[in-house]
Design a protein around this motif. Structure first.
Motif, mmCIF file in Angstrom:
data_model
loop_
_atom_site.group_PDB
_atom_site.id
_atom_site.type_symbol
_atom_site.label_atom_id
_atom_site.label_comp_id
_atom_site.label_asym_id
_atom_site.label_seq_id
_atom_site.Cartn_x
_atom_site.Cartn_y
_atom_site.Cartn_z
ATOM 1 N N LEU A 106 24.426 -4.241 104.501
ATOM 2 C CA LEU A 106 23.076 -3.979 105.005
ATOM 3 C C LEU A 106 22.065 -4.887 104.321
ATOM 4 N N GLU A 107 22.218 -5.070 103.012
ATOM 5 C CA GLU A 107 21.279 -5.923 102.278
ATOM 6 C C GLU A 107 21.414 -7.380 102.697
ATOM 7 N N ARG A 108 22.640 -7.831 102.905
ATOM 8 C CA ARG A 108 22.837 -9.212 103.367
ATOM 9 C C ARG A 108 22.214 -9.413 104.751
ATOM 10 N N ALA A 109 22.364 -8.415 105.593
ATOM 11 C CA ALA A 109 21.783 -8.529 106.945
ATOM 12 C C ALA A 109 20.273 -8.640 106.852
ATOM 13 N N ILE A 110 19.656 -7.885 105.942
ATOM 14 C CA ILE A 110 18.198 -7.933 105.788
ATOM 15 C C ILE A 110 17.765 -9.279 105.232
ATOM 16 N N GLU A 111 18.533 -9.787 104.234
ATOM 17 C CA GLU A 111 18.170 -11.057 103.600
ATOM 18 C C GLU A 111 18.325 -12.249 104.558
ATOM 19 N N LEU A 112 19.337 -12.195 105.387
ATOM 20 C CA LEU A 112 19.635 -13.346 106.260
ATOM 21 C C LEU A 112 18.901 -13.310 107.596
ATOM 22 N N THR A 113 18.258 -12.200 107.889
ATOM 23 C CA THR A 113 17.557 -12.086 109.165
ATOM 24 C C THR A 113 16.171 -12.709 109.068
ATOM 25 N N ASP A 114 15.800 -13.436 110.068
ATOM 26 C CA ASP A 114 14.484 -14.077 110.121
ATOM 27 C C ASP A 114 13.433 -13.025 110.499
ATOM 28 N N GLY A 115 12.661 -12.633 109.542
ATOM 29 C CA GLY A 115 11.655 -11.613 109.777
ATOM 30 C C GLY A 115 10.499 -12.067 110.625
ATOM 31 N N GLU A 116 10.374 -13.369 110.800
ATOM 32 C CA GLU A 116 9.274 -13.889 111.607
ATOM 33 C C GLU A 116 9.627 -13.936 113.094
ATOM 34 N N ASN A 117 10.873 -13.759 113.391
ATOM 35 C CA ASN A 117 11.311 -13.799 114.787
ATOM 36 C C ASN A 117 10.966 -12.467 115.462
ATOM 37 N N GLU A 118 10.053 -12.524 116.372
ATOM 38 C CA GLU A 118 9.570 -11.321 117.028
ATOM 39 C C GLU A 118 10.666 -10.622 117.835
ATOM 40 N N ALA A 119 11.635 -11.390 118.300
ATOM 41 C CA ALA A 119 12.677 -10.820 119.146
ATOM 42 C C ALA A 119 13.601 -9.891 118.361
ATOM 43 N N ILE A 120 13.769 -10.195 117.087
ATOM 44 C CA ILE A 120 14.710 -9.377 116.310
ATOM 45 C C ILE A 120 14.001 -8.499 115.280
ATOM 46 N N LYS A 121 12.662 -8.497 115.301
ATOM 47 C CA LYS A 121 11.925 -7.656 114.360
ATOM 48 C C LYS A 121 12.282 -6.178 114.494
ATOM 49 N N PRO A 122 12.360 -5.624 115.703
ATOM 50 C CA PRO A 122 12.742 -4.208 115.824
ATOM 51 C C PRO A 122 14.121 -3.919 115.228
ATOM 52 N N LEU A 123 15.044 -4.864 115.430
ATOM 53 C CA LEU A 123 16.385 -4.690 114.873
ATOM 54 C C LEU A 123 16.342 -4.713 113.345
ATOM 55 N N LEU A 124 15.554 -5.632 112.804
ATOM 56 C CA LEU A 124 15.432 -5.727 111.343
ATOM 57 C C LEU A 124 14.815 -4.460 110.767
ATOM 58 N N GLU A 125 13.808 -3.955 111.452
ATOM 59 C CA GLU A 125 13.175 -2.723 110.974
ATOM 60 C C GLU A 125 14.169 -1.556 111.000
ATOM 61 N N GLY A 126 15.030 -1.535 112.011
ATOM 62 C CA GLY A 126 16.042 -0.485 112.080
ATOM 63 C C GLY A 126 17.055 -0.591 110.950
ATOM 64 N N VAL A 127 17.456 -1.819 110.642
ATOM 65 C CA VAL A 127 18.415 -2.024 109.547
ATOM 66 C C VAL A 127 17.774 -1.644 108.211
ATOM 67 N N GLU A 128 16.505 -2.037 108.036
ATOM 68 C CA GLU A 128 15.806 -1.696 106.788
ATOM 69 C C GLU A 128 15.661 -0.174 106.634
#
Length: 208
Positions: A106-128
């Motif tokens: 989970l931590e690796r997914a958060i670190e490697l995900t581009d937080g500036e990408n609006e398309a995957i922001k909801p997914l990142l927030e869910g993982v966080e």
């Protein structure tokens, strides 16, 4: 005449002696009769005292046996509780150990995900949110994080994976955490994998 008086006197003496002998025999019989009950009472008292002593000894022995049995039962109960507690802790440690790779991923997914990408922001927030909830849940069972960034190297909790010269850090300082460590109920579950600083002219003492 004189002879008659002598005979009479002799007869009186004989009578007196007979009476005295009879009195003496009666007195002796009375003494013997009085001593007999006394001897019987003394014997009875002795028998009762002996029986009482034996009963007291038996009661004392039984009390000791009861106390020993209670102590053995208490020790057995404590041993059983200790074994149950050890089994519970061992099972919990194994279970927690199996969860650590999940947290790492989970931590690796958060670190490697581009937080500036609006398309995957909801997914990142869910993982966080999942990661935060996961940590909060396992903390309730005694799991605690070891994240020693900037702390002094501690060989009891940290494992030095590399050393690097640094003028910006005191020697034996954790410069980077490659993998976080965890403790459970005060016991080390996994050491933190770290990079440790050393002085430009010397090496790090990883046993400090």
């Amino acid at each position: 005449m004189s002879d008659n008086r002598d005979v009479q006197a002799e007869q009186e003496n004989t009578v007196d002696e007979t009476v005295q002998a009879a009195d003496a025999q009666a007195s002796a019989e009375e003494v013997e009769g009085a001593q007999a009950p006394l001897d019987e009472n003394a014997q009875r008292i002795y028998e009762l005292e002996t029986a009482l002593s034996e009963a007291q000894a038996t009661v004392k022995e039984q009390q000791d046996s009861v106390l020993r049995a209670r102590a053995e039962a208490e020790n057995a109960r404590r041993r059983a509780e200790g074994e149950v507690e050890k089994a519970r802790k061992f099972a919990l440690e194994r279970f927690a150990g199996e969860l650590l790779p999940v947290i790492d991923n989970l931590e690796r997914a958060i670190e490697l995900t581009d937080g500036e990408n609006e398309a995957i922001k909801p997914l990142l927030e869910g993982v966080e949110m999942t990661h935060k909830t996961f940590l909060s849940t396992i903390e309730k069972f005694g799991l605690s994080l070891i994240d020693p960034q900037g702390e002094t190297f501690n060989p009891d909790l940290h494992q030095a994976m590399s050393m690097q010269e640094s003028a910006d850090h005191e020697p034996n300082t954790v410069m980077a955490v490659m993998q976080k460590g965890y403790q459970i109920n005060g016991r080390l579950l996994r050491p933190a994998m770290v990079m440790v600083s050393r002085a430009p002219s010397g090496g790090v003492d990883t046993q400090a």
